[in-house]
Design a protein around this motif. Structure first.
Motif, PDB file in Angstrom:
ATOM      1  N   TYR A   8      34.742  96.970  64.519  1.00  0.00           N
ATOM      2  CA  TYR A   8      36.184  96.721  64.565  1.00  0.00           C
ATOM      3  C   TYR A   8      36.493  95.469  65.383  1.00  0.00           C
ATOM      4  CZ  TYR A   8      41.154  97.358  65.416  1.00  0.00           C
ATOM      5  OH  TYR A   8      42.506  97.156  65.499  1.00  0.00           O
ATOM      6  N   ALA A   9      35.876  95.349  66.554  1.00  0.00           N
ATOM      7  CA  ALA A   9      36.120  94.177  67.404  1.00  0.00           C
ATOM      8  C   ALA A   9      35.623  92.908  66.710  1.00  0.00           C
ATOM      9  CB  ALA A   9      35.432  94.355  68.750  1.00  0.00           C
ATOM     10  N   GLY A  10      34.492  93.010  66.041  1.00  0.00           N
ATOM     11  CA  GLY A  10      33.967  91.863  65.308  1.00  0.00           C
ATOM     12  C   GLY A  10      34.886  91.424  64.188  1.00  0.00           C
ATOM     13  N   SER A  11      35.513  92.367  63.523  1.00  0.00           N
ATOM     14  CA  SER A  11      36.418  92.011  62.421  1.00  0.00           C
ATOM     15  C   SER A  11      37.660  91.296  62.931  1.00  0.00           C
ATOM     16  CB  SER A  11      36.825  93.254  61.631  1.00  0.00           C
ATOM     17  OG  SER A  11      37.729  94.051  62.375  1.00  0.00           O
ATOM     18  N   LYS A  12      38.050  91.559  64.159  1.00  0.00           N
ATOM     19  CA  LYS A  12      39.262  90.950  64.707  1.00  0.00           C
ATOM     20  C   LYS A  12      39.075  89.482  65.091  1.00  0.00           C
ATOM     21  CE  LYS A  12      41.897  94.317  64.029  1.00  0.00           C
ATOM     22  NZ  LYS A  12      42.824  94.183  62.915  1.00  0.00           N
ATOM     23  N   VAL A  13      37.827  89.022  65.177  1.00  0.00           N
ATOM     24  CA  VAL A  13      37.600  87.614  65.475  1.00  0.00           C
ATOM     25  C   VAL A  13      37.500  86.776  64.203  1.00  0.00           C
ATOM     26  CG1 VAL A  13      36.475  88.132  67.675  1.00  0.00           C
ATOM     27  CG2 VAL A  13      35.085  87.791  65.620  1.00  0.00           C
ATOM     28  N   LEU A  14      37.493  87.412  63.053  1.00  0.00           N
ATOM     29  CA  LEU A  14      37.458  86.688  61.785  1.00  0.00           C
ATOM     30  C   LEU A  14      38.814  86.044  61.510  1.00  0.00           C
ATOM     31  CD1 LEU A  14      35.583  89.341  59.605  1.00  0.00           C
ATOM     32  CD2 LEU A  14      34.660  87.230  60.535  1.00  0.00           C
ATOM     33  N   PRO A  15      38.866  85.018  60.677  1.00  0.00           N
ATOM     34  CA  PRO A  15      40.144  84.357  60.384  1.00  0.00           C
ATOM     35  C   PRO A  15      41.205  85.310  59.822  1.00  0.00           C
ATOM     36  CG  PRO A  15      38.323  83.061  59.530  1.00  0.00           C
ATOM     37  CD  PRO A  15      37.744  84.345  60.037  1.00  0.00           C
ATOM     38  N   ASN A  71      41.651  91.937  57.880  1.00  0.00           N
ATOM     39  CA  ASN A  71      42.518  92.290  56.757  1.00  0.00           C
ATOM     40  C   ASN A  71      42.035  91.558  55.507  1.00  0.00           C
ATOM     41  OD1 ASN A  71      44.251  93.814  58.430  1.00  0.00           O
ATOM     42  ND2 ASN A  71      45.206  91.926  59.119  1.00  0.00           N
ATOM     43  N   ALA A  72      42.451  92.048  54.366  1.00  0.00           N
ATOM     44  CA  ALA A  72      42.066  91.409  53.115  1.00  0.00           C
ATOM     45  C   ALA A  72      42.729  90.043  52.993  1.00  0.00           C
ATOM     46  CB  ALA A  72      42.480  92.286  51.941  1.00  0.00           C
ATOM     47  N   GLU A  73      42.057  89.133  52.306  1.00  0.00           N
ATOM     48  CA  GLU A  73      42.652  87.825  52.042  1.00  0.00           C
ATOM     49  C   GLU A  73      43.636  87.983  50.894  1.00  0.00           C
ATOM     50  OE1 GLU A  73      39.972  84.501  51.680  1.00  0.00           O
ATOM     51  OE2 GLU A  73      38.489  85.561  52.870  1.00  0.00           O
TER      52      GLU A  73
END
Length: 185
Positions: free
Chosen positions: A27-34, A38-40
């Protein structure tokens, strides 16, 4: 008996902690993504589209993506589970080949890219290879009355390089390509 219950309870608690830590890291790793996990999405003509989910385009004026075994239903992502020895599967692929040949006249001597006639494992693949997109250029140019060169240049300008330029083929997102095609003058 008591020892077994206590051991099972301890093991359950340890596994809950391990999986909880794993989920927190993901979860924390996903929050550093652009996209912050969430889905693009793309908003186009008042509608919201997900760029990472295959879309169905029926009009001959658009690029067609990979066929879907689940009719592009993201809630039921799945493959067909039919292999090349299954007669029904072979008939389905042959129908797709016949339809593709009919929709793309003048391409009879060109080898059909496999992704245009076979569904992906998820049934929702949003991308095509360069060959899959270029195979459809002649049809789209004729339907839109635009030069083939303009459409080829559009495809090449939307190509995404392989991950780290090493892993996988070059690809193009069909939804983004079709939106750019609509905006092409």
């Amino acid at each position: 008996m008591k020892n077994y219950i206590v051991s099972a309870f301890r093991l359950t608690m340890v596994m809950l902690v391990i999986t909880g830590i794993y989920l927190a890291i993901v979860y924390a790793g996903s929050k550093v993504l652009p996209t912050q996990g969430n889905a693009e999405t793309i908003h186009y003509k008042g509608q919201k589209f997900y760029t990472n989910i295959g879309q169905e385009f029926k009009s001959l004026k658009y690029f067609h993506g990979r066929p879907s075994a689940v009719d592009y239903n993201a809630a039921g992502s799945a493959g067909s589970n039919k292999g090349p020895s299954n007669e029904e599967y072979l008939q389905t692929v042959q129908k797709r080949i016949d339809t593709l040949r009919m929709q793309n006249p003048g391409m009879e001597s060109v080898k059909i890219p496999v992704e245009l006639v076979t569904a992906s494992g998820s049934g929702l693949d949003p991308d095509l290879s360069e060959e899959g997109a270029l195979y459809q250029v002649k049809r789209i140019a004729k339907e839109r009355n635009i030069s083939e060169k303009s459409i080829e240049d559009l495809v090449k300008s939307h190509m995404e390089a392989p991950f780290l330029t090493l892993f996988g083929p070059s690809k193009v997102n069909v939804l983004q390509l079709n939106i750019a095609l609509d905006q092409l003058k």
